[in-house]
Scaffold this motif. Structure first.
Motif, mmCIF file in Angstrom:
data_model
loop_
_atom_site.group_PDB
_atom_site.id
_atom_site.type_symbol
_atom_site.label_atom_id
_atom_site.label_comp_id
_atom_site.label_asym_id
_atom_site.label_seq_id
_atom_site.Cartn_x
_atom_site.Cartn_y
_atom_site.Cartn_z
ATOM 1 N N TYR A 115 -0.613 48.326 -50.020
ATOM 2 C CA TYR A 115 0.503 48.580 -49.100
ATOM 3 C C TYR A 115 -0.016 49.127 -47.768
ATOM 4 N N PHE A 116 -0.861 50.140 -47.845
ATOM 5 C CA PHE A 116 -1.387 50.741 -46.617
ATOM 6 C C PHE A 116 -2.336 49.790 -45.897
ATOM 7 N N SER A 117 -3.089 48.993 -46.674
ATOM 8 C CA SER A 117 -4.009 48.037 -46.063
ATOM 9 C C SER A 117 -3.257 46.997 -45.235
ATOM 10 N N ILE A 118 -2.156 46.496 -45.780
ATOM 11 C CA ILE A 118 -1.362 45.493 -45.060
ATOM 12 C C ILE A 118 -0.704 46.115 -43.834
ATOM 13 N N ARG A 119 -0.242 47.355 -43.973
ATOM 14 C CA ARG A 119 0.344 48.023 -42.802
ATOM 15 C C ARG A 119 -0.680 48.208 -41.689
ATOM 16 N N ILE A 120 -1.929 48.466 -42.071
ATOM 17 C CA ILE A 120 -2.990 48.598 -41.072
ATOM 18 C C ILE A 120 -3.255 47.250 -40.406
ATOM 19 N N GLN A 121 -3.226 46.157 -41.192
ATOM 20 C CA GLN A 121 -3.390 44.817 -40.617
ATOM 21 C C GLN A 121 -2.313 44.535 -39.572
ATOM 22 N N ILE A 122 -1.070 44.859 -39.928
ATOM 23 C CA ILE A 122 0.042 44.656 -38.999
ATOM 24 C C ILE A 122 -0.127 45.552 -37.776
ATOM 25 N N ALA A 123 -0.570 46.788 -38.017
ATOM 26 C CA ALA A 123 -0.772 47.735 -36.915
ATOM 27 C C ALA A 123 -1.836 47.228 -35.943
ATOM 28 N N LEU A 124 -2.866 46.575 -36.464
ATOM 29 C CA LEU A 124 -3.907 46.024 -35.596
ATOM 30 C C LEU A 124 -3.340 44.913 -34.715
ATOM 31 N N VAL A 125 -2.489 44.076 -35.283
ATOM 32 C CA VAL A 125 -1.839 43.019 -34.490
ATOM 33 C C VAL A 125 -0.983 43.646 -33.387
ATOM 34 N N ILE A 126 -0.237 44.681 -33.735
ATOM 35 C CA ILE A 126 0.617 45.365 -32.767
ATOM 36 C C ILE A 126 -0.233 46.001 -31.659
ATOM 37 N N ALA A 127 -1.335 46.628 -32.056
ATOM 38 C CA ALA A 127 -2.207 47.286 -31.077
ATOM 39 C C ALA A 127 -2.795 46.269 -30.094
ATOM 40 N N VAL A 128 -3.313 45.165 -30.625
ATOM 41 C CA VAL A 128 -3.901 44.132 -29.761
ATOM 42 C C VAL A 128 -2.841 43.540 -28.844
ATOM 43 N N ASN A 129 -1.673 43.266 -29.396
ATOM 44 C CA ASN A 129 -0.594 42.684 -28.602
ATOM 45 C C ASN A 129 -0.141 43.636 -27.494
ATOM 46 N N ASN A 130 0.013 44.911 -27.834
ATOM 47 C CA ASN A 130 0.444 45.905 -26.837
ATOM 48 C C ASN A 130 -0.574 46.044 -25.706
ATOM 49 N N ARG A 131 -1.852 46.099 -26.069
ATOM 50 C CA ARG A 131 -2.865 46.268 -25.023
ATOM 51 C C ARG A 131 -3.027 44.985 -24.204
ATOM 52 N N TYR A 132 -2.842 43.828 -24.850
ATOM 53 C CA TYR A 132 -2.903 42.561 -24.113
ATOM 54 C C TYR A 132 -1.759 42.481 -23.101
ATOM 55 N N GLN A 133 -0.604 43.062 -23.496
ATOM 56 C CA GLN A 133 0.543 43.120 -22.594
ATOM 57 C C GLN A 133 0.474 44.335 -21.667
ATOM 58 N N GLN A 134 -0.637 45.089 -21.778
ATOM 59 C CA GLN A 134 -0.915 46.253 -20.932
ATOM 60 C C GLN A 134 0.081 47.384 -21.165
ATOM 61 N N PHE A 135 0.529 47.523 -22.430
ATOM 62 C CA PHE A 135 1.364 48.657 -22.829
ATOM 63 C C PHE A 135 0.473 49.720 -23.459
ATOM 64 N N GLU A 136 0.727 50.969 -23.116
ATOM 65 C CA GLU A 136 -0.008 52.073 -23.735
ATOM 66 C C GLU A 136 0.439 52.227 -25.184
ATOM 67 N N THR A 137 -0.506 52.531 -26.059
ATOM 68 C CA THR A 137 -0.174 52.696 -27.470
ATOM 69 C C THR A 137 -1.239 53.540 -28.144
ATOM 70 N N SER A 138 -1.007 53.877 -29.410
ATOM 71 C CA SER A 138 -1.955 54.697 -30.172
ATOM 72 C C SER A 138 -1.999 54.211 -31.613
ATOM 73 N N VAL A 139 -2.974 54.691 -32.361
ATOM 74 C CA VAL A 139 -3.111 54.304 -33.771
ATOM 75 C C VAL A 139 -1.859 54.689 -34.543
ATOM 76 N N LEU A 140 -1.400 55.928 -34.357
ATOM 77 C CA LEU A 140 -0.223 56.413 -35.094
ATOM 78 C C LEU A 140 1.024 55.615 -34.731
ATOM 79 N N GLU A 141 1.207 55.351 -33.446
ATOM 80 C CA GLU A 141 2.378 54.595 -33.002
ATOM 81 C C GLU A 141 2.384 53.182 -33.594
#
Length: 275
Positions: free
Chosen positions: A88-114
């Motif tokens: 469960y946590f592993s998949i959430r981390i996978q999704i979080a990585l997609v969100i992090a890459v997408n946010n930074r590609y769109q130049q949005f500030e973000t964090s691991v926790l967010e």
């Protein structure tokens, strides 16, 4: 006059090398890879933090199996519960990585926790799409093995392997964007139809992306498993250590390329890439 067999082999090798180099150099995927590397360099702390968490959870799931005595039914239940918990946590981390890459590609500030917190809202839709795609891919493969196990005539087995193998490749090809659409475009009514539509906009680019991914995996296999698989450091396989660190860096890069290709397909509106 026909060439000698050694000459033919040399010509074939030269052709293959030139063919692959042409694919790599005459395409927008090469520029996308450069952009992905640039994105990684400027956000390596965020990306590596999530990638490290995912890798550690995978190691824990692997180690858990060897730590539990399976002679007891209670231990088996505990093992399954532990694996599901870590999964469960592993998949959430996978999704979080997609969100992090997408946010930074769109130049949005973000964090691991967010990113991790946001990943929770996409978890079940992502899982459902992955399971559906997995079943679609596995079914033709099961039919291939079924034709083999039934001891059908060899020509039937070959035909079944070609037909069902082709179906499997087409499913991967057309629907590989379906899971990530839950995160990047959750308003889409049918992820599979949308994924197919995106692929049809620029099929050459998608083939090149999948080819790069496959080629990279094959190179890792030949370098790591074939050359250093029997080397150990303090009782730990050097191949395992290498695969851990390679995966640590490649996971964010693969996700970055995937997301960048997705946005390029979004903007292509049916215009095929000319090479």
């Amino acid at each position: 006059m026909l060439s000698n067999p050694p000459d033919l082999l040399v010509d074939l090798r030269v052709f293959i090398v030139q063919f692959f180099l042409t694919i790599l150099m005459r395409i927008s995927i090469y520029e996308i890879i450069q952009e992905a590397i640039s994105l990684f360099k400027t956000n390596y702390k965020l990306f590596l933090s999530l990638s490290l968490l995912g890798s550690l959870l995978s190691i824990l799931m692997t180690g858990l199996n060897g730590m539990v005595n399976l002679n007891s039914g209670l231990n088996i239940v505990a093992l399954i519960a532990g694996i599901l918990f870590l999964l469960y946590f592993s998949i959430r981390i996978q999704i979080a990585l997609v969100i992090a890459v997408n946010n930074r590609y769109q130049q949005f500030e973000t964090s691991v926790l967010e990113c991790y917190q946001t990943a929770g809202s996409y978890f079940w839709s992502y899982i459902l799409t992955c399971l559906t795609l997995g079943l679609l891919i596995i079914l033709p493969i099961v039919l291939i093995f079924l034709s083999i196990s039934l001891e059908a005539p060899i020509y039937i087995t070959v035909i079944a392997a070609v037909v069902f193998g082709s179906i499997t490749l087409l499913l991967i090809y057309f629907f590989n964007f379906a899971p990530i659409l839950n995160i990047l475009n959750p308003e889409v009514e049918s992820n599979f139809s949308r994924s197919k539509e995106l692929v049809e906009r620029n099929p050459i680019l998608v083939v090149k992306m999948l080819f790069i991914g496959l080629l990279t995996q094959l190179l890792i296999y030949f370098i790591v498993d074939l050359f250093i698989s029997h080397t150990y450091i303090m009782g730990i396989s050097l191949a395992t250590i290498m695969e851990f660190f390679i995966g640590l860096f490649l996971s964010p890069l693969f996700v970055s390329v995937f997301i960048m290709v997705y946005y390029q397909l979004q903007n292509d509106h049916g215009v095929l890439e000319d090479g």
